[in-house]
Design a protein around this motif. Structure first.
Motif, PDB file in Angstrom:
ATOM      1  N   LEU A  24      -7.525   6.750   2.040  1.00 34.24           N
ATOM      2  CA  LEU A  24      -8.083   5.403   1.968  1.00 34.24           C
ATOM      3  C   LEU A  24      -8.230   4.894   0.542  1.00 34.24           C
ATOM      4  N   ALA A  25      -8.407   5.795  -0.408  1.00 34.57           N
ATOM      5  CA  ALA A  25      -8.720   5.378  -1.774  1.00 34.57           C
ATOM      6  C   ALA A  25      -7.936   6.204  -2.768  1.00 34.57           C
ATOM      7  N   GLY A  26      -7.420   5.558  -3.786  1.00 36.17           N
ATOM      8  CA  GLY A  26      -6.716   6.261  -4.849  1.00 36.17           C
ATOM      9  C   GLY A  26      -7.694   6.838  -5.835  1.00 36.17           C
ATOM     10  N   CYS A  27      -7.255   7.834  -6.566  1.00 34.40           N
ATOM     11  CA  CYS A  27      -8.115   8.442  -7.581  1.00 34.40           C
ATOM     12  C   CYS A  27      -7.870   7.757  -8.910  1.00 34.40           C
ATOM     13  N   GLY A  28      -8.917   7.406  -9.584  1.00 35.33           N
ATOM     14  CA  GLY A  28      -8.798   6.796 -10.894  1.00 35.33           C
ATOM     15  C   GLY A  28      -9.015   7.828 -11.980  1.00 35.33           C
ATOM     16  N   THR A  29      -9.229   7.346 -13.168  1.00 35.67           N
ATOM     17  CA  THR A  29      -9.466   8.204 -14.311  1.00 35.67           C
ATOM     18  C   THR A  29     -10.880   8.761 -14.259  1.00 35.67           C
ATOM     19  N   LEU A  30     -11.022  10.053 -14.473  1.00 38.52           N
ATOM     20  CA  LEU A  30     -12.352  10.646 -14.530  1.00 38.52           C
ATOM     21  C   LEU A  30     -13.028  10.246 -15.832  1.00 38.52           C
ATOM     22  N   PRO A  31     -14.351  10.228 -15.834  1.00 35.57           N
ATOM     23  CA  PRO A  31     -15.040   9.862 -17.066  1.00 35.57           C
ATOM     24  C   PRO A  31     -14.797  10.919 -18.136  1.00 35.57           C
ATOM     25  N   GLY A  42      -9.116   3.309 -13.897  1.00 37.51           N
ATOM     26  CA  GLY A  42      -7.849   2.875 -14.460  1.00 37.51           C
ATOM     27  C   GLY A  42      -7.479   1.480 -13.998  1.00 37.51           C
ATOM     28  N   SER A  43      -6.430   0.947 -14.573  1.00 40.40           N
ATOM     29  CA  SER A  43      -5.941  -0.385 -14.252  1.00 40.40           C
ATOM     30  C   SER A  43      -5.662  -0.513 -12.759  1.00 40.40           C
ATOM     31  N   GLY A  44      -6.168  -1.564 -12.157  1.00 45.64           N
ATOM     32  CA  GLY A  44      -5.946  -1.814 -10.744  1.00 45.64           C
ATOM     33  C   GLY A  44      -6.947  -1.149  -9.816  1.00 45.64           C
ATOM     34  N   PHE A  45      -7.885  -0.365 -10.382  1.00 40.47           N
ATOM     35  CA  PHE A  45      -8.886   0.314  -9.574  1.00 40.47           C
ATOM     36  C   PHE A  45     -10.238  -0.377  -9.725  1.00 40.47           C
ATOM     37  N   GLU A  46     -11.055  -0.259  -8.695  1.00 39.74           N
ATOM     38  CA  GLU A  46     -12.424  -0.759  -8.720  1.00 39.74           C
ATOM     39  C   GLU A  46     -13.379   0.425  -8.586  1.00 39.74           C
ATOM     40  N   THR A  47     -14.575   0.292  -9.151  1.00 37.78           N
ATOM     41  CA  THR A  47     -15.599   1.323  -9.004  1.00 37.78           C
ATOM     42  C   THR A  47     -16.353   1.071  -7.707  1.00 37.78           C
ATOM     43  N   PHE A  48     -16.380   2.087  -6.858  1.00 35.50           N
ATOM     44  CA  PHE A  48     -17.098   2.032  -5.593  1.00 35.50           C
ATOM     45  C   PHE A  48     -17.972   3.271  -5.480  1.00 35.50           C
ATOM     46  N   GLU A  49     -18.849   3.263  -4.496  1.00 33.80           N
ATOM     47  CA  GLU A  49     -19.602   4.443  -4.108  1.00 33.80           C
ATOM     48  C   GLU A  49     -18.926   5.009  -2.867  1.00 33.80           C
ATOM     49  N   GLU A 143     -24.154  12.627   1.054  1.00 35.97           N
ATOM     50  CA  GLU A 143     -23.543  12.971  -0.226  1.00 35.97           C
ATOM     51  C   GLU A 143     -23.009  11.679  -0.833  1.00 35.97           C
ATOM     52  N   ARG A 144     -23.279  11.462  -2.119  1.00 29.91           N
ATOM     53  CA  ARG A 144     -22.836  10.226  -2.778  1.00 29.91           C
ATOM     54  C   ARG A 144     -22.083  10.564  -4.054  1.00 29.91           C
ATOM     55  N   GLN A 145     -20.973   9.854  -4.258  1.00 32.41           N
ATOM     56  CA  GLN A 145     -20.184   9.992  -5.488  1.00 32.41           C
ATOM     57  C   GLN A 145     -19.664   8.621  -5.891  1.00 32.41           C
ATOM     58  N   ALA A 146     -19.573   8.402  -7.197  1.00 30.50           N
ATOM     59  CA  ALA A 146     -18.900   7.217  -7.709  1.00 30.50           C
ATOM     60  C   ALA A 146     -17.410   7.526  -7.712  1.00 30.50           C
ATOM     61  N   VAL A 147     -16.609   6.599  -7.195  1.00 32.93           N
ATOM     62  CA  VAL A 147     -15.165   6.811  -7.097  1.00 32.93           C
ATOM     63  C   VAL A 147     -14.417   5.559  -7.553  1.00 32.93           C
ATOM     64  N   CYS A 148     -13.165   5.746  -7.879  1.00 33.67           N
ATOM     65  CA  CYS A 148     -12.281   4.649  -8.229  1.00 33.67           C
ATOM     66  C   CYS A 148     -11.342   4.424  -7.047  1.00 33.67           C
ATOM     67  N   VAL A 149     -11.242   3.184  -6.589  1.00 35.30           N
ATOM     68  CA  VAL A 149     -10.414   2.882  -5.417  1.00 35.30           C
ATOM     69  C   VAL A 149      -9.500   1.692  -5.688  1.00 35.30           C
ATOM     70  N   ARG A 150      -8.442   1.651  -4.916  1.00 36.29           N
ATOM     71  CA  ARG A 150      -7.613   0.447  -4.890  1.00 36.29           C
ATOM     72  C   ARG A 150      -7.093   0.313  -3.476  1.00 36.29           C
ATOM     73  N   PHE A 151      -7.044  -0.925  -3.019  1.00 38.70           N
ATOM     74  CA  PHE A 151      -6.625  -1.199  -1.650  1.00 38.70           C
ATOM     75  C   PHE A 151      -5.278  -1.883  -1.661  1.00 38.70           C
TER      76      PHE A 151
END
Length: 151
Positions: A24-31, A42-49, A143-151
């Motif tokens: 469902l969600a792509g992986c972005g750049t880790l901090p 990363g470019s094209g990704f949004e920060t989601f929970e 369980e909660r994590q901050a993730v990078c997603v793109r749809f």
């Protein structure tokens, strides 16, 4: 699960959950190290929970939450709170409750991807509270994590 210290009974369940979430969600750049945990997507990704909720299906007084009861709960409580979408994964878990006994049970994992907001936090708390009350559960693991997603 029905305790705060729930564990999955097999690594394959964790891998299935990760695979389904990644579908469902792509992986972005880790901090970067030392950034204080701030996530830079990363470019094209949004920060989601990403909240994963672990629902044990064993009822302490006996029996199981049936498929029909689970579907009714999902339809009446979870879906209206997150109509934009979610993922449900079948799992097998185990936990040690207040009695000290290890209980193995069928479980459902619900994966929610959402922008962080007080409204969503309140909705998740209401879902957990409703399940605990309806099915006499000790707890629902969140369980909660901050993730990078793109749809």
């Amino acid at each position: 699960m029905t305790t705060r210290r729930a564990t999955l009974s097999a690594v394959r369940v964790a891998l299935a959950a990760a695979g389904a979430t990644l579908a469902l969600a792509g992986c972005g750049t880790l901090p970067p190290p030392g950034s204080g945990g701030a996530r830079a997507c990363g470019s094209g990704f949004e920060t989601f929970e990403r909240d994963t909720l672990f629902f044990g299906r064993a009822i302490p007084s006996g029996g199981q939450v049936s498929d029909a009861e689970w579907t009714a709960f999902l339809d009446s409580t979870v879906t209206p709170a997150f109509p934009q979408g979610l993922t449900v994964i079948d799992a097998a878990g185990q936990w040690r409750g207040v009695s000290g006994e290890v209980v193995r049970e069928r479980s459902k994992l619900v994966v929610l991807l959402h922008a962080r907001s007080e409204k969503d936090d309140a909705a998740i708390a209401a879902i957990i509270g409703a399940y605990r009350q309806r099915f006499a559960q000790e707890a629902v693991l969140q369980e909660r994590q901050a993730v990078c997603v793109r749809f």
